[in-house]
Design a protein around this motif. Structure first.
Motif, mmCIF file in Angstrom:
data_model
loop_
_atom_site.group_PDB
_atom_site.id
_atom_site.type_symbol
_atom_site.label_atom_id
_atom_site.label_comp_id
_atom_site.label_asym_id
_atom_site.label_seq_id
_atom_site.Cartn_x
_atom_site.Cartn_y
_atom_site.Cartn_z
ATOM 1 N N PHE A 357 0.818 -1.214 0.000
ATOM 2 C CA PHE A 357 0.000 0.000 0.000
ATOM 3 C C PHE A 357 0.853 1.266 0.000
ATOM 4 O O PHE A 357 0.623 2.178 -0.816
ATOM 5 C CB PHE A 357 -0.933 -0.018 1.218
ATOM 6 N N GLU A 358 1.839 1.351 0.896
ATOM 7 C CA GLU A 358 2.625 2.575 1.029
ATOM 8 C C GLU A 358 3.424 2.867 -0.242
ATOM 9 O O GLU A 358 3.511 4.018 -0.683
ATOM 10 C CB GLU A 358 3.561 2.471 2.236
ATOM 11 N N GLU A 359 4.008 1.825 -0.824
ATOM 12 C CA GLU A 359 4.763 2.027 -2.055
ATOM 13 C C GLU A 359 3.837 2.456 -3.189
ATOM 14 O O GLU A 359 4.190 3.303 -4.010
ATOM 15 C CB GLU A 359 5.500 0.751 -2.439
ATOM 16 N N LEU A 360 2.656 1.893 -3.202
ATOM 17 C CA LEU A 360 1.680 2.271 -4.230
ATOM 18 C C LEU A 360 1.313 3.747 -4.100
ATOM 19 O O LEU A 360 1.243 4.484 -5.093
ATOM 20 C CB LEU A 360 0.432 1.397 -4.085
ATOM 21 N N MET A 361 1.124 4.205 -2.867
ATOM 22 C CA MET A 361 0.748 5.601 -2.641
ATOM 23 C C MET A 361 1.904 6.559 -2.924
ATOM 24 O O MET A 361 1.680 7.736 -3.202
ATOM 25 C CB MET A 361 0.252 5.785 -1.209
ATOM 26 N N ASP A 362 3.154 6.082 -2.881
ATOM 27 C CA ASP A 362 4.306 6.927 -3.197
ATOM 28 C C ASP A 362 4.499 7.111 -4.698
ATOM 29 O O ASP A 362 5.219 8.014 -5.123
ATOM 30 C CB ASP A 362 5.595 6.313 -2.611
ATOM 31 N N GLY A 363 3.885 6.252 -5.478
ATOM 32 C CA GLY A 363 4.071 6.295 -6.918
ATOM 33 C C GLY A 363 3.001 7.098 -7.625
ATOM 34 O O GLY A 363 2.226 7.847 -7.017
ATOM 35 N N LEU A 364 2.955 6.924 -8.933
ATOM 36 C CA LEU A 364 1.977 7.636 -9.754
ATOM 37 C C LEU A 364 0.552 7.264 -9.351
ATOM 38 O O LEU A 364 -0.362 8.091 -9.426
ATOM 39 C CB LEU A 364 2.216 7.310 -11.229
ATOM 40 N N ALA A 365 0.384 6.025 -8.894
ATOM 41 C CA ALA A 365 -0.940 5.589 -8.454
ATOM 42 C C ALA A 365 -1.445 6.431 -7.287
ATOM 43 O O ALA A 365 -2.649 6.725 -7.191
ATOM 44 C CB ALA A 365 -0.904 4.116 -8.058
ATOM 45 N N ASP A 383 9.039 11.461 -13.596
ATOM 46 C CA ASP A 383 7.728 12.020 -13.290
ATOM 47 C C ASP A 383 7.732 12.541 -11.859
ATOM 48 O O ASP A 383 7.896 11.768 -10.908
ATOM 49 C CB ASP A 383 6.647 10.946 -13.457
ATOM 50 N N PRO A 384 7.572 13.862 -11.657
ATOM 51 C CA PRO A 384 7.657 14.441 -10.302
ATOM 52 C C PRO A 384 6.518 13.985 -9.389
ATOM 53 O O PRO A 384 6.575 14.206 -8.181
ATOM 54 C CB PRO A 384 7.586 15.955 -10.568
ATOM 55 N N ARG A 385 5.508 13.364 -9.955
ATOM 56 C CA ARG A 385 4.400 12.877 -9.119
ATOM 57 C C ARG A 385 4.768 11.579 -8.396
ATOM 58 O O ARG A 385 3.992 11.115 -7.544
ATOM 59 C CB ARG A 385 3.155 12.664 -9.992
ATOM 60 N N GLU A 386 5.906 11.006 -8.731
ATOM 61 C CA GLU A 386 6.398 9.811 -8.068
ATOM 62 C C GLU A 386 7.530 10.178 -7.106
ATOM 63 O O GLU A 386 8.275 11.130 -7.348
ATOM 64 C CB GLU A 386 6.924 8.794 -9.089
ATOM 65 N N SER A 387 7.680 9.397 -6.034
ATOM 66 C CA SER A 387 8.800 9.629 -5.115
ATOM 67 C C SER A 387 10.097 9.230 -5.799
ATOM 68 O O SER A 387 10.108 8.505 -6.793
ATOM 69 C CB SER A 387 8.603 8.810 -3.838
ATOM 70 N N LEU A 388 11.228 9.699 -5.256
ATOM 71 C CA LEU A 388 12.531 9.369 -5.833
ATOM 72 C C LEU A 388 12.785 7.870 -5.800
ATOM 73 O O LEU A 388 13.394 7.306 -6.718
ATOM 74 C CB LEU A 388 13.634 10.112 -5.075
ATOM 75 N N GLU A 389 12.323 7.209 -4.717
ATOM 76 C CA GLU A 389 12.511 5.765 -4.615
ATOM 77 C C GLU A 389 11.749 5.033 -5.713
ATOM 78 O O GLU A 389 12.265 4.077 -6.323
ATOM 79 C CB GLU A 389 12.046 5.268 -3.239
ATOM 80 N N VAL A 390 10.521 5.464 -5.987
ATOM 81 C CA VAL A 390 9.721 4.828 -7.034
ATOM 82 C C VAL A 390 10.337 5.100 -8.406
ATOM 83 O O VAL A 390 10.388 4.216 -9.279
ATOM 84 C CB VAL A 390 8.261 5.325 -6.975
ATOM 85 N N GLN A 391 10.827 6.322 -8.627
ATOM 86 C CA GLN A 391 11.492 6.638 -9.895
ATOM 87 C C GLN A 391 12.702 5.729 -10.108
ATOM 88 O O GLN A 391 12.930 5.216 -11.217
ATOM 89 C CB GLN A 391 11.918 8.099 -9.923
ATOM 90 N N ALA A 392 13.482 5.510 -9.049
ATOM 91 C CA ALA A 392 14.668 4.656 -9.159
ATOM 92 C C ALA A 392 14.282 3.215 -9.462
ATOM 93 O O ALA A 392 14.924 2.536 -10.279
ATOM 94 C CB ALA A 392 15.482 4.727 -7.865
ATOM 95 N N LYS A 393 13.237 2.735 -8.815
ATOM 96 C CA LYS A 393 12.773 1.364 -9.062
ATOM 97 C C LYS A 393 12.253 1.216 -10.484
ATOM 98 O O LYS A 393 12.457 0.186 -11.128
ATOM 99 C CB LYS A 393 11.696 0.995 -8.045
#
Length: 624
Positions: A357-365, A383-393
């Motif tokens: 859930f938390e990772e999903l909420m950090d991303g574009l979703a 995409d600035p709407r995603e966290s840096l961690e999600v962008q890296a993944k």
């Protein structure tokens, strides 16, 4: 023993024949009216099939010559389609070859889920008695709830065109409620006068000639100009109190008509593009594929029996329709901050891992859920709407273009989930057409998920106590029946405990019913922590509770468990600043020592509990 208003009591109050069949065509519930028509006692039918009692039912649709034997075909159709069936029938009843009567009835078959699996509620009314307004308040509420569960649009009008009956689906077609429709006419809710005149002519034709009529296509246009298409069956309705009315049962074919028109338009575009230039042929095929995808989604929504099966099929359809390497769909529980259900499908690519859930909420979703708006993210651009961690993944997994669309539900501040398509860095970006198709699919899926939630809530309310959220009497009896069947197979023992709180009335009288309710909830919570997962704790009525203990060893172990439940009650409760002390009395009945069937077990447990209550209270019935 105190007895509350049960489903059986309400079914007995209905003016007609009511019974429930499971998939084996065994009777789970039956009201006295139907049993009387069969010249039997209601208990004679419980758990029995009609053929076991040499009963024969011959059913014939008035407009068709063929006759079917028994209610089995209607039961199977209702379960297969998962839709309510409303049917005029000529019903002939025989026992051991001798006729018991012939009846012209209006039959409603309602598919239900429950702890025993799928079963169907049948409600039969002699057609001249079909009138919701003639019922008293409690029966009217139940019948309105049954009618409201139907996906068909059901209504009735008198000779002046005033609505006398309307279910929820029909009222929504007008943008209003059943209560606001009653007593009013189409003029109050529509602005298409020509269409209203057509309604009027058809209604009067049915009433004056007393013959049914089927209108293959008619329209409903509400005051805001929203238009829907219906196929309507109209039948003459006559009651002792309300003479000469018309009963209408309609099916909304708007989506089907729109989809058919879209398909025809797509095919027409295909033919034009083929004649103009061969280079446009692929585009036309893509349009056709998308239309077919919408059809496949509609089929999945109708056919999928479980939520997981539905999500899996949606992923497969979307991945194929937009040529995505990966597709995911998630349904979220925002209160508990968890993924309630989800599916991920890969097409010619390595699998992605299920996202928390938390990772999903950090991303574009997460942005899509908050804004309840779709998002398109091309490849190669952070995409600035995603966290840096999600962008890296995303870079690590070589994810390219992404489309995320919300699964929106009415009147909710957050989307209840997301539908996502992802491509590889080596793949081209998704197109605007891909985004539009996914929005259309998400809209259909959102409606289906909302309906499933509503049905789940209705089923939970039917089988659970509203105050304590414990199983109610109906579910307790069902669980007891299952436990008895298992005990007979395993040749084991089960125990039934009846518990009544001592002095509960004094708590209500001295501290108020609000504190009494808090006490019932607090007692339930303590007992829930003690009860085994394999056992059942239920609130039967008022301050009475019951427990089924499975696989008990001996009488002493049952008495020891009952003593533990009493000890949990004896500890004081702190409720709104009041220290409340209370005790309880417990009666015990053991299968097969005390009784061999469900009814006798309940009576024995109730009797032993009242022996304790009438003597010293605050104790367990013990054998001498």
């Amino acid at each position: 023993m105190h007895s509350g208003l049960t489903l059986q009591h309400i079914l007995e109050a209905l003016p007609g024949w009511v019974f429930v069949l499971n998939t084996r065509e065994e009777h789970l519930l039956i009201n006295a009216g139907f049993a009387q028509a069969l010249k039997l006692h209601p208990t004679d039918l419980l758990g029995q099939r009609s053929q076991d009692l040499n009963l024969e039912f011959h059913l014939q649709v008035p407009s068709q010559p063929a006759t079917q034997s028994g209610f089995g075909p209607l039961l199977k159709k209702a379960l297969k389609d998962q839709k309510n069936l409303v049917q005029q029938l000529n019903l002939s009843i025989h026992q051991q070859g001798q006729p018991l009567g012939e009846h012209h009835v209006l039959c409603m078959a309602v598919p239900l889920g429950g702890p025993q699996g799928e079963h169907v509620l049948f409600y039969l009314q002699k057609q001249q008695h079909w009138d919701l307004r003639g019922l008293d308040h409690s029966r009217s509420i139940l019948l309105q709830q049954i009618v409201d569960m139907s996906s068909s649009l059901i209504f009735a009008k008198d000779r002046e065109g005033r609505f006398t009956l309307a279910n929820r689906a029909f009222a929504e077609a007008y943008g209003t409620t059943p209560e606001q429709l009653l007593g009013k006419t189409d003029l109050d809710f529509q602005k298409d006068l020509k269409q209203i005149e057509k309604y009027r002519e058809a209604d009067l034709h049915v009433i004056e000639n007393r013959i049914p009529m089927v209108i293959q296509e008619e329209t409903v246009t509400d005051l805001e100009g929203n238009r829907r298409f219906l196929t309507t069956s109209k039948q003459f309705l006559n009651t002792p109190e309300h003479m000469e009315e018309v009963l209408g049962i309609a099916t909304d074919i708007t989506v089907l008509k729109q989809t058919r028109e879209e398909l025809l338009a797509s095919e027409e575009r295909y033919r034009e593009l083929y004649l103009q230039a061969s280079k446009l042929l692929e585009r036309s095929k893509a349009d056709l594929a998308r239309t077919q995808a919408l059809y496949r989604v509609s089929e999945a929504l109708q056919e999928a029996r479980t939520l997981q099966n539905l999500l899996d099929r949606i992923c497969e359809i979307v991945a194929q329709a937009v040529s995505a390497r990966w597709c995911s769909v998630f349904k979220l529980n925002h209160e508990e901050r968890r993924v309630e259900a989800g599916a991920i499908r890969s097409r010619n690519a390595s699998s992605l891992q299920m996202v928390e859930f938390e990772e999903l909420m950090d991303g574009l979703a997460g942005w899509v859920i908050q804004e309840q708006s779709p998002a398109f993210s091309p490849k190669g651009i952070p995409d600035p709407r995603e966290s840096l961690e999600v962008q890296a993944k995303r870079i690590q997994q070589k994810v390219g273009s992404v489309i995320v669309v919300p699964l929106n539900a009415p009147d909710r501040p957050l989307a209840m989930g997301t539908l996502t398509a992802l491509n590889h860095l080596d793949d081209p970006d998704f197109s605007q057409e891909d985004l539009e198709l996914m929005k259309a699919i998400a809209s259909q899926v959102s409606v289906a998920l909302t309906q499933r939630e509503l049905l789940d809530r209705i089923e939970h309310m039917a089988f659970h106590d509203a105050l304590t959220n414990l199983p109610n009497r109906l579910l307790f009896q069902d669980r007891l029946g299952q436990s008895l069947a298992q005990a007979r197979r395993k040749q084991s023992r089960i125990a039934v405990l009846f518990i009544d709180l001592d002095g509960f009335k004094q708590v209500n009288d001295s501290l108020g019913h609000h504190v009494g309710d808090l006490l019932l909830q607090a007692v339930s919570e303590r007992w829930k922590e003690r009860i085994r997962e394999s056992d059942t704790l239920a609130r039967m009525s008022g301050d009475e509770f019951a427990i089924v203990l499975n696989d008990v060893l001996d009488v002493q172990s049952v008495e020891r468990v009952a003593g533990e439940f009493l000890e949990l009650v004896r500890k004081p409760f702190l409720l709104e600043g009041h220290e409340v002390h209370i005790t309880a009395s417990v009666g015990i009945s053991i299968y097969p020592d005390d009784a061999a069937d469900q009814h006798a077990l309940l009576i024995h447990a109730d009797h032993t509990m009242y022996q304790i209550k009438s003597n010293q209270k605050n104790d367990v019935f013990r054998r001498s």
